[in-house]
Design an enzyme around this catalytic site. Structure first.
Site, PDB file in Angstrom:
ATOM      1  N   ASN A  12       0.892  -1.114  -0.123  1.00  0.00           N
ATOM      2  CA  ASN A  12      -0.020  -0.056   0.028  1.00  0.00           C
ATOM      3  C   ASN A  12       0.965   1.343  -0.202  1.00  0.00           C
ATOM      4  O   ASN A  12       0.619   2.098   0.902  1.00  0.00           O
ATOM      5  CB  ASN A  12      -0.925  -0.216   1.042  1.00  0.00           C
ATOM      6  CG  ASN A  12      -2.080   1.064   1.080  1.00  0.00           C
ATOM      7  OD1 ASN A  12      -2.491   1.512   0.053  1.00  0.00           O
ATOM      8  ND2 ASN A  12      -2.772   1.272   2.082  1.00  0.00           N
TER       9      ASN A  12
ATOM     10  N   GLU B 112       1.253  -3.285  -5.083  1.00  0.00           N
ATOM     11  CA  GLU B 112       1.085  -1.587  -4.826  1.00  0.00           C
ATOM     12  C   GLU B 112       2.311  -0.897  -4.339  1.00  0.00           C
ATOM     13  O   GLU B 112       2.177  -0.345  -3.361  1.00  0.00           O
ATOM     14  CB  GLU B 112      -0.174  -1.552  -3.706  1.00  0.00           C
ATOM     15  CG  GLU B 112      -1.563  -1.607  -4.217  1.00  0.00           C
ATOM     16  CD  GLU B 112      -2.448  -1.039  -3.444  1.00  0.00           C
ATOM     17  OE1 GLU B 112      -3.036  -0.010  -3.647  1.00  0.00           O
ATOM     18  OE2 GLU B 112      -3.005  -1.646  -2.531  1.00  0.00           O
TER      19      GLU B 112
ATOM     20  N   ASP C 299      -1.694 -10.354  -4.270  1.00  0.00           N
ATOM     21  CA  ASP C 299      -3.092  -9.715  -3.775  1.00  0.00           C
ATOM     22  C   ASP C 299      -4.029  -9.949  -4.720  1.00  0.00           C
ATOM     23  O   ASP C 299      -4.147  -9.264  -5.781  1.00  0.00           O
ATOM     24  CB  ASP C 299      -2.903  -8.361  -3.240  1.00  0.00           C
ATOM     25  CG  ASP C 299      -4.455  -7.531  -2.783  1.00  0.00           C
ATOM     26  OD1 ASP C 299      -5.198  -8.400  -2.507  1.00  0.00           O
ATOM     27  OD2 ASP C 299      -4.293  -6.348  -2.734  1.00  0.00           O
TER      28      ASP C 299
ATOM     29  N   HIS D 183      -2.190  -4.472   4.694  1.00  0.00           N
ATOM     30  CA  HIS D 183      -2.104  -6.180   4.451  1.00  0.00           C
ATOM     31  C   HIS D 183      -0.908  -6.544   5.590  1.00  0.00           C
ATOM     32  O   HIS D 183      -0.254  -5.866   5.884  1.00  0.00           O
ATOM     33  CB  HIS D 183      -1.667  -6.298   3.007  1.00  0.00           C
ATOM     34  CG  HIS D 183      -2.824  -6.243   2.144  1.00  0.00           C
ATOM     35  ND1 HIS D 183      -3.459  -7.232   1.282  1.00  0.00           N
ATOM     36  CD2 HIS D 183      -3.221  -5.116   1.650  1.00  0.00           C
ATOM     37  CE1 HIS D 183      -4.287  -6.610   0.586  1.00  0.00           C
ATOM     38  NE2 HIS D 183      -4.126  -5.233   0.745  1.00  0.00           N
TER      39      HIS D 183
END
Length: 263
Positions: free
Chosen positions: A9, A35, A151, A252
């Site tokens: 992220n 990400e 993911d 996550h």
């Protein structure tokens, strides 16, 4: 062979929260990240390597969006970025390293599946991605062993998220998405890939993502969205799994699986 997957992220955000310091202590042989939310200028300058792990990356054209990386201790025989499909390659979703030797064809892959939570338009992108990914994985399986960490943005079964009853009409747990995974794992008529984590751990409340709303993480109201998807040959060599929740690097948690082979 220790293989870790982690949705960061944002690589800069995760780094500031200690991800690479933690990673340096893990004795990993391979690490797939998703990400990145950063471009080549930032990643190559600051995050190209971690200890003895060397990274290769696939960047999104849009700044601050998507992007995947794959760090490995050993140098690959080949590196492939992208699926060859412009719609998805512009979003930086696939990086594959091949470790081919005489008598062995093996790939390690890091993938970031689209999310459909922002609305119907992105849900349709997600479905198109699934439609393209299935034959791609089938073709790959026909020629080589692989472990794909990702993911996936789908919880497969009721055991894979806390509030499954209330999420049956929400992206990430839609019947069509779940059916795609079921078909992927079906050995009779499907692709016959393996959800490696579930071969080692069949317990409930094994989550890798939690909403930032409310106290979802504190109360372990989560989803299992992060996977090791593997061909049966290498999946059978999986020996141990762990989800690391001791520190919070992103929304996550890193998922680690140890395999009984070397690159």
């Amino acid at each position: 062979m220790r293989f870790i997957t982690a949705n960061l992220n944002g690589v800069r955000s995760a780094a500031s929260k200690g991800f690479f310091d933690w990673l340096d202590q893990q004795q990993a042989d391979a690490v797939g990240v998703q990400e990145l939310k950063a471009q080549a200028d930032v990643v190559e300058a600051k995050f190209r390597s971690c200890g003895k792990l060397d990274g290769h990356f696939h960047y999104a054209e849009k700044k601050g969006y998507s992007g995947v990386g794959l760090y490995t201790r050993e140098q690959p025989s080949d590196v492939i970025t992208g699926l060859g499909i412009a719609e998805f390659d512009s979003e930086g979703r696939w990086v594959e390293k091949r470790f081919d030797k005489p008598g062995r064809k093996l790939s390690l892959i890091s993938v970031y599946f689209p999310s459909g939570t922002s609305g119907e338009e992105r849900q349709q992108v997600k479905y198109r991605f699934l439609d393209a990914m299935y034959p791609h994985l089938q073709a790959l399986k026909a020629e080589r062993e692989f472990i794909l960490v990702a993911d996936v943005n789908i919880a497969h079964k009721e055991i894979d998220l806390k509030n499954w009853r209330g999420n049956q009409k929400n992206s990430g747990f839609l019947p069509e998405e779940r059916a795609w995974l079921t078909r992927l794992f079906d050995t009779a008529e499907g692709a016959g890939l393996v959800d490696v984590f579930r071969t080692l751990n069949d317990k409930a409340e094994q989550y890798t993502w939690w909403s930032n709303r409310g106290a979802a993480r504190a109360n372990n109201v989560g989803w299992r969205l992060d996977y090791h998807l593997a061909t049966p040959g290498v999946a059978a060599l999986a020996k141990a799994e762990s989800i690391y929740t001791g520190q919070m690097f992103s929304d996550h948690a890193p998922l680690t699986i140890d395999y009984d082979f070397t690159l």
